[in-house]
Enzyme design. Sequence first.
Site, PDB file in Angstrom:
ATOM      1  N   GLY A 149       6.195  -4.752   4.270  1.00 22.16           N
ATOM      2  CA  GLY A 149       6.278  -4.096   2.974  1.00 22.16           C
ATOM      3  C   GLY A 149       7.656  -4.373   2.402  1.00 22.16           C
ATOM      4  NE  ARG A 150      10.353   0.016   4.526  1.00 22.08           N
ATOM      5  CZ  ARG A 150      10.604   0.903   5.492  1.00 22.08           C
ATOM      6  NH1 ARG A 150      11.695   1.650   5.422  1.00 22.08           N
ATOM      7  NH2 ARG A 150       9.787   1.054   6.504  1.00 22.08           N
TER       8      ARG A 150
ATOM      9  CD  GLU B 212       1.672   0.267  10.289  1.00 22.57           C
ATOM     10  OE1 GLU B 212       0.782   0.268   9.413  1.00 22.57           O
ATOM     11  OE2 GLU B 212       2.871   0.255  10.019  1.00 22.57           O
TER      12      GLU B 212
ATOM     13  CG  ASP C 136      -0.137  -0.029   2.532  1.00 28.49           C
ATOM     14  OD1 ASP C 136       0.939  -0.669   2.567  1.00 28.49           O
ATOM     15  OD2 ASP C 136      -0.578   0.593   3.510  1.00 28.49           O
TER      16      ASP C 136
ATOM     17  CE  LYS D 194       2.214  -3.078   8.985  1.00 26.34           C
ATOM     18  NZ  LYS D 194       1.933  -3.290   7.573  1.00 26.34           N
TER      19      LYS D 194
ATOM     20  CB  SER E 129       1.634  -6.801   8.357  1.00 24.66           C
ATOM     21  OG  SER E 129       0.990  -5.906   7.463  1.00 24.66           O
TER      22      SER E 129
ATOM     23  NE  ARG F 134       9.483   1.145  -0.355  1.00 22.74           N
ATOM     24  CZ  ARG F 134       9.620   2.037   0.643  1.00 22.74           C
ATOM     25  NH1 ARG F 134      10.507   3.024   0.538  1.00 22.74           N
ATOM     26  NH2 ARG F 134       8.901   1.946   1.747  1.00 22.74           N
TER      27      ARG F 134
ATOM     28  CB  SER G  13       9.858  -5.253   7.686  1.00 18.77           C
ATOM     29  OG  SER G  13       9.571  -4.479   6.548  1.00 18.77           O
ATOM     30  N   GLY G  14       9.751  -2.153   8.922  1.00 18.80           N
ATOM     31  CA  GLY G  14      10.345  -0.894   9.373  1.00 18.80           C
ATOM     32  C   GLY G  14      11.758  -0.562   8.927  1.00 18.80           C
ATOM     33  N   GLY G  15      12.205  -1.166   7.827  1.00 20.93           N
ATOM     34  CA  GLY G  15      13.536  -0.827   7.328  1.00 20.93           C
ATOM     35  C   GLY G  15      14.636  -1.770   7.811  1.00 20.93           C
TER      36      GLY G  15
HETATM   37  P1  13P Z   1       7.427  -1.970   6.127  1.00 19.63           P
HETATM   38  O1  13P Z   1       7.361  -3.440   6.431  1.00 19.63           O
HETATM   39  O2  13P Z   1       8.262  -1.644   4.930  1.00 19.63           O
HETATM   40  O3  13P Z   1       7.789  -1.174   7.360  1.00 19.63           O
HETATM   41  O4  13P Z   1       5.972  -1.517   5.723  1.00 19.63           O
HETATM   42  C1  13P Z   1       4.918  -1.983   6.448  1.00 19.63           C
HETATM   43  C2  13P Z   1       3.838  -0.985   6.455  1.00 19.63           C
HETATM   44  O5  13P Z   1       2.734  -1.276   6.044  1.00 19.63           O
HETATM   45  C3  13P Z   1       4.105   0.336   7.010  1.00 19.63           C
HETATM   46  O6  13P Z   1       2.897   1.006   7.224  1.00 19.63           O
END
Ligand code: 13P
Length: 327
Positions: free
Chosen positions: A287-288, A174, A22, A216, A285, A31, A258-260
């Site tokens: 992203g990166r 979150e 998202d 989250k 959950s 990105r 994951s937060g980087g």
């Molecule tokens: P990351 O895992 O890259 O931190 O992204 C998760 C996310 O949905 C942040 O809101």
Amino acid sequence: MSELHAVAHKMVEKGKGILAADESTPTCAKRFASINTDSTTESRNFYRNMLFTTEDIEKYISGIILFDETFHQSELSSGIKFPEYLSSKNIIPGIKVDQGLEDFSPYEKLTKGLDGLSERLGKYYALGARFAKWRAVITPGDSIPTNDCILANAKNLAKYAKKCQQANLVPIVEPEVLMDGVHTIDESFEITSRTLKMVFDQLDEHNVSLQGIVLKPNMILSGYECSYQASIEEVAEKTVNCLSAHVPSEVPGIAFLSGGQSDEDATLHLNEMNKYETDWNLTFSYGRALQQSALKAWSGKKENVTDAQEAFIEKAKANSLATVSGL
Ligand code: 13P
């Protein structure tokens, strides 16, 4: 079990986790810039299509969080809209509904998006969404975060969560304590504790059904610029302890961001945490940490799609194993 509770349980089912796809348009542009690719409506559709059509994705991914643009885009070979396409693969479609950050003070942020939210949620439900996401950002630093800022964010998270449940959508709650900075792991523990306490107090005050949410949170890590970097075991122990102190057992699951972190760390931390007995399922959950290697493998080129899908499914599988401490 109500529909809400059933969906929340399914989102955090053992062996599966959530793909956060998202990224807002500006974040997606960042990105894509890292792989020298233009971010256009078409390239974003192509990229998301590549991820979502990966063979076997539904074995490891329970739900996908979409950005509004993607929510209205389609799977490219069939023309079927993504929410319907994902549902047909037994993947629950979700939608990011916060509208980003505004300044709370010169150094802290407040997430906005409550205006017109109920109406938007109703539309998303009608179009197939079954869960939503709202991200609050808590920033560690000199004399921050302040309790005032944490409380304002916790209140907004609770109002959002209540509105979601009224619209039959499971809210992903979150509250992200940022991992960037020089703070120690113990400071991360203290700030995350304070944040979770206020969030659950507010959820209670707003009569949010805890069985119908997914939390989250961040993991408890040393800030990335801190001179002492805690081990995988210490991160797992402190994160589980912090959550055990604040997250009621009715919550069906916790799906970490994951937060980087590096992909490897994100997976190993989750694997280690799942060695503990906990009241809730612990999953991802990301992203990166799920997308980084696929993005790189793709590099904006059609001929790399197979390699990118292989990279993506490898990460999805590793994190699926981590949910049962199988690594
Ligand atoms: P990351 O895992 O890259 O931190 O992204 C998760 C996310 O949905 C942040 O809101």
